[in-house]
Scaffold this motif. Structure first.
Motif, PDB file in Angstrom:
ATOM      1  N   ARG A  21     -12.290  14.199  -6.356  1.00  0.00           N
ATOM      2  CA  ARG A  21     -13.054  15.404  -6.713  1.00  0.00           C
ATOM      3  C   ARG A  21     -12.477  16.650  -6.047  1.00  0.00           C
ATOM      4  NH1 ARG A  21     -15.378  12.994 -10.690  1.00  0.00           N
ATOM      5  NH2 ARG A  21     -17.301  11.879 -10.310  1.00  0.00           N
ATOM      6  N   ALA A  24      -9.343  17.738  -7.842  1.00  0.00           N
ATOM      7  CA  ALA A  24      -9.668  18.406  -9.111  1.00  0.00           C
ATOM      8  C   ALA A  24     -10.153  19.831  -8.862  1.00  0.00           C
ATOM      9  CB  ALA A  24     -10.719  17.601  -9.875  1.00  0.00           C
ATOM     10  N   GLN A  35     -12.820  24.390 -15.846  1.00  0.00           N
ATOM     11  CA  GLN A  35     -12.610  23.130 -15.119  1.00  0.00           C
ATOM     12  C   GLN A  35     -13.204  23.207 -13.723  1.00  0.00           C
ATOM     13  OE1 GLN A  35      -8.424  22.203 -15.250  1.00  0.00           O
ATOM     14  NE2 GLN A  35      -8.494  21.544 -17.381  1.00  0.00           N
ATOM     15  N   ALA A  39     -15.808  20.498 -12.297  1.00  0.00           N
ATOM     16  CA  ALA A  39     -15.437  19.705 -11.114  1.00  0.00           C
ATOM     17  C   ALA A  39     -16.408  19.954  -9.962  1.00  0.00           C
ATOM     18  CB  ALA A  39     -14.006  20.035 -10.693  1.00  0.00           C
TER      19      ALA A  39
END
Length: 111
Positions: A21, A24, A35, A39
């Motif tokens: 995580r 990302a 994104q 995330a």
């Protein structure tokens, strides 16, 4: 649960997914607001469930930033989030009854 195995599993899962995580979030923070929002949102719940309030607050800030269509300042917030995880991780690993390399119920005690 009575034997603490559920909490052990939740912590083990968190420790396993956190680096993914964070990676990302770090990538999205540099270039992709949509994104970043996704995330940060997906990690926020996990942080909150474990009581990692500062991490959850940082994820919330990143989520709002991404939702606004911006990544301005996001790399710095992401870096702070990673630093906070580094500070929290040893405490999670040291929880009573926690066996870092194992998931599942605790081994039977010798009587």
């Amino acid at each position: 649960d009575d034997d603490g195995s559920l909490m052990e599993e939740v912590v083990a899962t968190f420790l396993k997914i956190a680096p993914v995580r964070l990676n990302a979030i770090r990538k999205a923070a540099r270039r992709n607001a949509a994104q970043l929002e996704r995330a940060a949102h997906s990690f926020l719940g996990s942080c909150g469930n474990l009581g990692c309030r500062r991490m959850a607050d940082l994820c919330a800030r990143l989520e709002v930033l991404g939702r606004s269509g911006s990544t301005e300042g996001a790399p710095d917030i992401a870096r702070t989030l990673e630093e906070e995880y580094a500070a929290v991780k040893p405490h999670l690993e040291a929880l009573p009854g926690r066996h870092p390399k194992r998931l599942g119920p605790a081994a039977p005690s010798a009587s």
